[in-house]
Design an enzyme around this catalytic site. Structure first.
Site, PDB file in Angstrom:
ATOM      1  CB  CYS A 163      14.360   7.077  -0.990  1.00 58.06           C
ATOM      2  SG  CYS A 163      14.357   6.842   0.723  1.00 58.06           S
ATOM      3  CG  HIS A 212       7.648  -6.138  -1.923  1.00 56.14           C
ATOM      4  ND1 HIS A 212       7.967  -6.990  -1.814  1.00 56.14           N
ATOM      5  CD2 HIS A 212       8.765  -5.182  -2.349  1.00 56.14           C
ATOM      6  CE1 HIS A 212       8.967  -7.359  -1.748  1.00 56.14           C
ATOM      7  NE2 HIS A 212       9.479  -6.100  -1.887  1.00 56.14           N
TER       8      HIS A 212
END
Ligand code: PEP
Ligand code: MG
Length: 441
Positions: A393, A17
């Site tokens: 993506c 993340h």
């Protein structure tokens, strides 16, 4: 992270993340530098026999993962001169579109300057961390009744509507893919007592209640837990609020500019056709409500991420209810290999050194395994819908070798973080011309 000039962590990897968010913000990030150790007490970072104290300058190269002692001379990239000419040539020859992964107006504007042709992934969860909103997000999570959640979601709705209105305005006339909430709810929970107390006070409850709820929500393996469309199925009101914000934002732009955006709404972590059927029906229902309320109808599409092996293997069935596919190769790599994207950074370098893997598969797609899964899913998807729109993506969308693979599979576009858009444009052209795409080539 907003305050930082760069981010260096000992844990994590290319698609953690922290790395993904930093890349989007244009901050260099080296995540998972297992060779360094940080002693918080003495405020010293140790690496390779060198010791760096708090306050000393280091320079990071987020692309190569190098960390330099001291400051290195740098120049600001600009899309002008020879660089601009090269990009024009690239655009003439590429077949695939190049979009960006962006969720803030600043990222979207940067990406437009670098030539992005729309948004391929707007991770809406990143919009939830804003200091003005996080309290309402936490109230929504803590609440264990639907009405409590709806009250908190009503506070978030205007923020989300404005977010989308801005993105549609910046990306005028270009496609914008908005992904509904993906990460497990506990990621948004407060960790420190002061934050927990703030939520408790705002809800007129005890600190112990918040602690208990945080414990209830914590998962042994959150990446495989209650996230993605599983959230939308358990708490439909979350996806309803987001869908409403998207349609209301799009209609506002249509009224302001006379140019209606065409939102592409994307459902994450689908593995079963039924999951997409249910979540899609929620979106369609909200669309009909908003169109009736506003007296305005706009075009939109609903598609899914293909990021689980089951979704790839059953892509023909999933395509029956999807208007588009976007390959989420971060999660697909994680689940095809059975490798945690947050922990693999520690041991993958040994695999590369030992020649077991040619490269970190989170950086450059593993064509043999993960790539095969993408190829099968693309073929199966097209068997159901020959014109099914398909893109990528995952972080691989900005990696030249992976972009070359996407060209071979016939994807329609790649999507990458704003600062990688020029590299992707060049790599897409090289791929179309049959030149092996590699940053070093
Ligand atoms: C992916 O899994 O490739 C993806 C784009 O989604 P995220 O990184 O947000 O899980
Ligand atoms: Mg994912």
């Amino acid at each position: 992270m907003h305050a930082a000039k760069g981010i260096l962590t000992t844990r994590g990897g290319m698609t953690s993340h922290a790395a993904v968010v930093a890349r989007g913000m244009g901050r260099p990030c080296v995540a998972g530098a297992g060779g360094i150790s940080v002693d918080y007490n003495s405020q010293v970072l140790a690496a390779g026999g060198k010791f760096i104290r708090a306050g000393e300058v280091i320079t990071l190269d987020g692309a190569t993962g190098e960390v330099f002692v001291g400051s290195v001379a740098m120049i600001e990239p600009a899309m002008s001169g020879d660089f601009g000419t090269l990009m024009e040539w690239a655009d003439k020859h590429r077949r695939m579109g190049v979009r960006t992964n962006a969720e803030t107006p600043m990222d979207a504007e940067t990406a437009r300057k670098f030539g992005a042709e729309g948004i391929g992934l707007c991770r809406t969860e990143h919009m939830f961390f804003d200091p003005q909103r996080i309290l309402a997000v936490r109230q929504m999570i803590i609440s264990n009744t639907e009405s409590g959640r709806r009250a908190a979601l009503a506070v978030l709705l205007p923020f989300q509507r404005e977010d989308f209105r801005q993105l549609f305005t910046i990306m005028a006339g270009l496609p914008v893919t908005i992904r509904l909430l993906d990460p497990p709810l506990h990621e948004f929970l407060p960790h420190q007592d002061a934050e927990m107390q703030e939520v408790a006070d705002s809800l007129g409850t005890e600190l112990s209640v918040i602690r208990q709820r945080a414990e209830e929500l914590s998962e042994a393996n959150p990446m495989l837990g209650h996230r993605g469309c599983r959230l939308g199925i358990a708490f439909p009101e979350i996806y309803e609020m987001q869908a409403r914000a998207i349609f209301e934002g799009a209609i506002a732009v249509a009224k302001e500019t006379g140019n209606a955006p065409v939102p592409e709404i994307m459902i994450p972590l689908v593995g079963m056709k039924k999951e997409l059927e249910i979540t899609r029906a929620q979106v369609d229902k909200v669309a009909a409500e908003v169109f009736a309320e506003t007296g305005t109808t706009i075009e939109y599409s609903v598609g899914t991420m293909i990021e689980l092996p089951r979704a790839a293997m059953l892509a023909d069935k999933i395509a029956e209810v999807a208007d588009f596919f976007s390959f989420g190769t971060n999660d697909l790599t994680q689940t095809v290999f059975g490798l945690s994207r947050d922990d693999a950074g520690k041991f993958l370098p040994h695999y590369v050194e030992a020649g077991i893997l040619p490269k970190d598969p989170f950086v450059s797609i593993d064509i043999e395994g993960v790539g095969e899964m993408v190829r099968i899913a693309a073929e199966k998807g097209r068997r159901t819908k020959p014109k099914l729109k398909m893109g990528i993506c995952g972080e691989h969308g900005g990696d030249p070798a992976s972009i070359a693979f996407c060209e071979q599979v016939g994807l329609d576009y790649v999507s990458c973080s704003p600062f990688r858009v020029p590299v992707a444009r060049l790599a897409a052209a090289q791929a179309a011309l049959g030149v092996a795409g590699d940053r070093t080539a």
